[in-house]
Design a protein around this motif. Structure first.
Motif, PDB file in Angstrom:
ATOM      1  N   PHE A   1       1.306  20.690   2.509  1.00 61.19           N
ATOM      2  CA  PHE A   1       2.626  20.321   2.995  1.00 61.19           C
ATOM      3  C   PHE A   1       3.320  21.515   3.638  1.00 61.19           C
ATOM      4  CE2 PHE A   1       3.195  21.807  -1.341  1.00 61.19           C
ATOM      5  CZ  PHE A   1       4.346  22.590  -1.279  1.00 61.19           C
ATOM      6  N   GLY A   2       4.261  21.220   4.502  1.00 62.74           N
ATOM      7  CA  GLY A   2       5.045  22.252   5.165  1.00 62.74           C
ATOM      8  C   GLY A   2       6.107  21.593   6.017  1.00 62.74           C
ATOM      9  N   LYS A   3       6.877  22.382   6.705  1.00 59.62           N
ATOM     10  CA  LYS A   3       7.898  21.817   7.588  1.00 59.62           C
ATOM     11  C   LYS A   3       7.197  21.221   8.810  1.00 59.62           C
ATOM     12  CE  LYS A   3      12.385  22.817   9.641  1.00 59.62           C
ATOM     13  NZ  LYS A   3      13.422  23.854   9.875  1.00 59.62           N
ATOM     14  N   PRO A   4       7.493  19.957   9.145  1.00 55.97           N
ATOM     15  CA  PRO A   4       6.810  19.329  10.289  1.00 55.97           C
ATOM     16  C   PRO A   4       7.107  20.045  11.601  1.00 55.97           C
ATOM     17  CG  PRO A   4       7.950  17.688   8.947  1.00 55.97           C
ATOM     18  CD  PRO A   4       8.410  19.040   8.473  1.00 55.97           C
ATOM     19  N   THR A   5       6.076  20.175  12.421  1.00 56.30           N
ATOM     20  CA  THR A   5       6.254  20.766  13.753  1.00 56.30           C
ATOM     21  C   THR A   5       6.000  19.744  14.853  1.00 56.30           C
ATOM     22  OG1 THR A   5       3.947  21.535  13.753  1.00 56.30           O
ATOM     23  CG2 THR A   5       5.616  23.072  12.934  1.00 56.30           C
ATOM     24  N   ALA A   6       5.570  18.541  14.470  1.00 59.66           N
ATOM     25  CA  ALA A   6       5.359  17.447  15.428  1.00 59.66           C
ATOM     26  C   ALA A   6       5.430  16.139  14.667  1.00 59.66           C
ATOM     27  CB  ALA A   6       4.015  17.592  16.137  1.00 59.66           C
ATOM     28  N   GLU A   7       5.874  15.098  15.351  1.00 57.56           N
ATOM     29  CA  GLU A   7       5.973  13.789  14.725  1.00 57.56           C
ATOM     30  C   GLU A   7       4.596  13.115  14.681  1.00 57.56           C
ATOM     31  OE1 GLU A   7       8.653  12.298  13.241  1.00 57.56           O
ATOM     32  OE2 GLU A   7       9.501  14.301  13.482  1.00 57.56           O
ATOM     33  N   PRO A   8       4.343  12.320  13.643  1.00 54.52           N
ATOM     34  CA  PRO A   8       3.078  11.582  13.596  1.00 54.52           C
ATOM     35  C   PRO A   8       3.066  10.482  14.638  1.00 54.52           C
ATOM     36  CG  PRO A   8       4.513  10.892  11.809  1.00 54.52           C
ATOM     37  CD  PRO A   8       5.195  12.038  12.481  1.00 54.52           C
ATOM     38  N   GLY A   9       1.876   9.978  14.928  1.00 48.50           N
ATOM     39  CA  GLY A   9       1.750   8.894  15.896  1.00 48.50           C
ATOM     40  C   GLY A   9       2.330   7.597  15.363  1.00 48.50           C
ATOM     41  N   GLU A  10       2.428   6.613  16.230  1.00 49.20           N
ATOM     42  CA  GLU A  10       2.972   5.320  15.833  1.00 49.20           C
ATOM     43  C   GLU A  10       2.055   4.654  14.809  1.00 49.20           C
ATOM     44  OE1 GLU A  10       4.298   1.026  17.851  1.00 49.20           O
ATOM     45  OE2 GLU A  10       3.525   2.669  19.096  1.00 49.20           O
ATOM     46  N   LYS A  11       2.668   4.033  13.819  1.00 44.01           N
ATOM     47  CA  LYS A  11       1.898   3.359  12.782  1.00 44.01           C
ATOM     48  C   LYS A  11       1.857   1.866  13.078  1.00 44.01           C
ATOM     49  CE  LYS A  11       1.384   3.139   7.775  1.00 44.01           C
ATOM     50  NZ  LYS A  11       1.876   3.659   6.481  1.00 44.01           N
ATOM     51  N   THR A  12       0.676   1.279  12.951  1.00 45.48           N
ATOM     52  CA  THR A  12       0.535  -0.157  13.196  1.00 45.48           C
ATOM     53  C   THR A  12       0.402  -0.894  11.870  1.00 45.48           C
ATOM     54  OG1 THR A  12      -1.868   0.046  13.400  1.00 45.48           O
ATOM     55  CG2 THR A  12      -0.569   0.249  15.427  1.00 45.48           C
ATOM     56  N   PHE A  13       0.764  -2.156  11.881  1.00 41.89           N
ATOM     57  CA  PHE A  13       0.747  -2.947  10.659  1.00 41.89           C
ATOM     58  C   PHE A  13       0.042  -4.281  10.890  1.00 41.89           C
ATOM     59  CE2 PHE A  13       4.462  -0.226  10.516  1.00 41.89           C
ATOM     60  CZ  PHE A  13       4.407   0.323   9.244  1.00 41.89           C
ATOM     61  N   GLN A  14      -0.769  -4.687   9.927  1.00 40.78           N
ATOM     62  CA  GLN A  14      -1.367  -6.012   9.963  1.00 40.78           C
ATOM     63  C   GLN A  14      -0.302  -7.045   9.593  1.00 40.78           C
ATOM     64  OE1 GLN A  14      -4.769  -6.080   7.393  1.00 40.78           O
ATOM     65  NE2 GLN A  14      -5.840  -4.444   8.503  1.00 40.78           N
ATOM     66  N   PRO A  15      -0.440  -8.284  10.046  1.00 35.79           N
ATOM     67  CA  PRO A  15       0.559  -9.312   9.738  1.00 35.79           C
ATOM     68  C   PRO A  15       0.726  -9.496   8.234  1.00 35.79           C
ATOM     69  CG  PRO A  15      -0.948 -10.071  11.446  1.00 35.79           C
ATOM     70  CD  PRO A  15      -1.514  -8.789  10.923  1.00 35.79           C
ATOM     71  N   LEU A  16       1.970  -9.450   7.773  1.00 39.82           N
ATOM     72  CA  LEU A  16       2.227  -9.570   6.343  1.00 39.82           C
ATOM     73  C   LEU A  16       1.830 -10.938   5.792  1.00 39.82           C
ATOM     74  CD1 LEU A  16       5.608  -7.665   5.959  1.00 39.82           C
ATOM     75  CD2 LEU A  16       3.358  -6.974   5.138  1.00 39.82           C
ATOM     76  N   GLU A  17       1.890 -11.969   6.625  1.00 41.75           N
ATOM     77  CA  GLU A  17       1.519 -13.295   6.127  1.00 41.75           C
ATOM     78  C   GLU A  17       0.036 -13.363   5.756  1.00 41.75           C
ATOM     79  OE1 GLU A  17       1.969 -13.616  10.695  1.00 41.75           O
ATOM     80  OE2 GLU A  17       3.022 -12.683   8.998  1.00 41.75           O
ATOM     81  N   GLU A  18      -0.764 -12.398   6.244  1.00 42.25           N
ATOM     82  CA  GLU A  18      -2.173 -12.343   5.877  1.00 42.25           C
ATOM     83  C   GLU A  18      -2.407 -11.485   4.632  1.00 42.25           C
ATOM     84  OE1 GLU A  18      -4.389 -10.941   9.192  1.00 42.25           O
ATOM     85  OE2 GLU A  18      -3.719 -12.544  10.552  1.00 42.25           O
ATOM     86  N   ARG A  19      -1.353 -10.792   4.205  1.00 41.81           N
ATOM     87  CA  ARG A  19      -1.503  -9.845   3.099  1.00 41.81           C
ATOM     88  C   ARG A  19      -0.684 -10.190   1.861  1.00 41.81           C
ATOM     89  NH1 ARG A  19      -0.074  -4.156   5.461  1.00 41.81           N
ATOM     90  NH2 ARG A  19      -1.102  -3.484   3.542  1.00 41.81           N
ATOM     91  N   VAL A  20       0.329 -11.027   2.022  1.00 42.00           N
ATOM     92  CA  VAL A  20       1.240 -11.334   0.914  1.00 42.00           C
ATOM     93  C   VAL A  20       1.384 -12.849   0.775  1.00 42.00           C
ATOM     94  CG1 VAL A  20       3.569 -11.022   0.000  1.00 42.00           C
ATOM     95  CG2 VAL A  20       2.535  -9.211   1.391  1.00 42.00           C
ATOM     96  N   LYS A  21       1.324 -13.314  -0.452  1.00 44.26           N
ATOM     97  CA  LYS A  21       1.544 -14.739  -0.729  1.00 44.26           C
ATOM     98  C   LYS A  21       2.652 -14.875  -1.766  1.00 44.26           C
ATOM     99  CE  LYS A  21      -3.156 -16.290   0.320  1.00 44.26           C
ATOM    100  NZ  LYS A  21      -2.788 -16.985   1.560  1.00 44.26           N
ATOM    101  N   PHE A  22       3.594 -15.767  -1.506  1.00 42.60           N
ATOM    102  CA  PHE A  22       4.674 -16.069  -2.447  1.00 42.60           C
ATOM    103  C   PHE A  22       4.509 -17.484  -2.965  1.00 42.60           C
ATOM    104  CE2 PHE A  22       6.712 -12.435  -0.560  1.00 42.60           C
ATOM    105  CZ  PHE A  22       7.598 -11.974  -1.528  1.00 42.60           C
ATOM    106  N   TYR A  23       4.689 -17.658  -4.280  1.00 47.19           N
ATOM    107  CA  TYR A  23       4.664 -18.993  -4.888  1.00 47.19           C
ATOM    108  C   TYR A  23       5.911 -19.159  -5.741  1.00 47.19           C
ATOM    109  CZ  TYR A  23      -0.283 -18.853  -3.592  1.00 47.19           C
ATOM    110  OH  TYR A  23      -1.466 -18.762  -2.897  1.00 47.19           O
ATOM    111  N   SER A  24       6.518 -20.339  -5.666  1.00 46.87           N
ATOM    112  CA  SER A  24       7.680 -20.604  -6.513  1.00 46.87           C
ATOM    113  C   SER A  24       7.678 -22.046  -6.987  1.00 46.87           C
ATOM    114  CB  SER A  24       8.965 -20.305  -5.739  1.00 46.87           C
ATOM    115  OG  SER A  24       9.044 -21.082  -4.584  1.00 46.87           O
TER     116      SER A  24
END
Length: 199
Positions: free
Chosen positions: A176-199
């Motif tokens: 770790f250290g003080k950042p000298t450059a920003e990380p690249g863009e982060k991509t995300f998979q669709p949440l509906e394919e990863r999370v299920k809610f039941y009620s």
């Protein structure tokens, strides 16, 4: 409070461009690490996590050690990218080493034989939580960090260099250290394919 926590979670990223500057005092850093270790949960409250924080010359020594270990394995004509990566980690302010004390894990296995096979798994899960807590806390304090896994290649030399107990199993390394450059863009998979809610 909840929104602050989620903001910290969202802001945590992998930073590979870091410098030897620190946005906080070593005293504040020490307090941050201590609180992370103290309050991160563990199975049966076993508290098997162990942490070593390397700063300054000791931090540099770790990445020189790792580089020379890898030099023996990586073909010479392909070593340049590896060396560049080691130098990038070395350019940081410090490194957190995460361990799990296997004597604690074995003791829990002996006490609770019914769950014997689960304790190594739970130990790794607890370590993962601690890594995330430390990583997020470091970022919240103004650092950039990344998580590395050069174990078990460097385990023996790390243990002997810093005279660590043989029961401490190295899990991960976090430069770790003080950042000298920003990380690249982060991509995300669709949440509906990863999370299920039941009620």
């Amino acid at each position: 409070m909840g929104s602050d926590f989620m903001s910290a979670v969202k802001n945590r990223r992998s930073y590979y461009a870091i410098s030897k500057d620190s946005p906080v005092s070593d005293e504040t850093l020490h307090e941050l690490i201590n609180e992370a270790v103290k309050y991160t949960p563990s199975a049966f409250n076993s508290q098997s996590a162990r942490v070593v924080v390397l700063l300054g010359q000791k931090h540099d020594q770790l990445w020189d050690l790792t580089k020379e270990t890898l030099r023996k394995i990586v073909p010479a004509d392909k070593f340049a990218p590896t060396e560049e990566k080691m130098n990038a980690f070395k350019s940081g302010y410090g490194t957190v080493l995460f361990f799990e004390d296997q004597s604690v894990v074995e003791n829990m296995q002996n006490q609770f034989a019914l769950y014997k096979d689960n304790f190594p798994i739970w130990s790794n899960q607890s370590s993962g939580m601690l890594q995330f807590v430390v990583w997020t806390a470091l970022e919240d304090a103004g650092f950039g960090a990344s998580l590395q896994h050069y174990n078990p290649l460097i385990d023996e030399e790390v243990a002997s260099t810093w005279n660590l107990p043989s029961t401490w199993k190295l899990i991960a390394q976090m430069p770790f250290g003080k950042p000298t450059a920003e990380p690249g863009e982060k991509t995300f998979q669709p949440l509906e394919e990863r999370v299920k809610f039941y009620s």
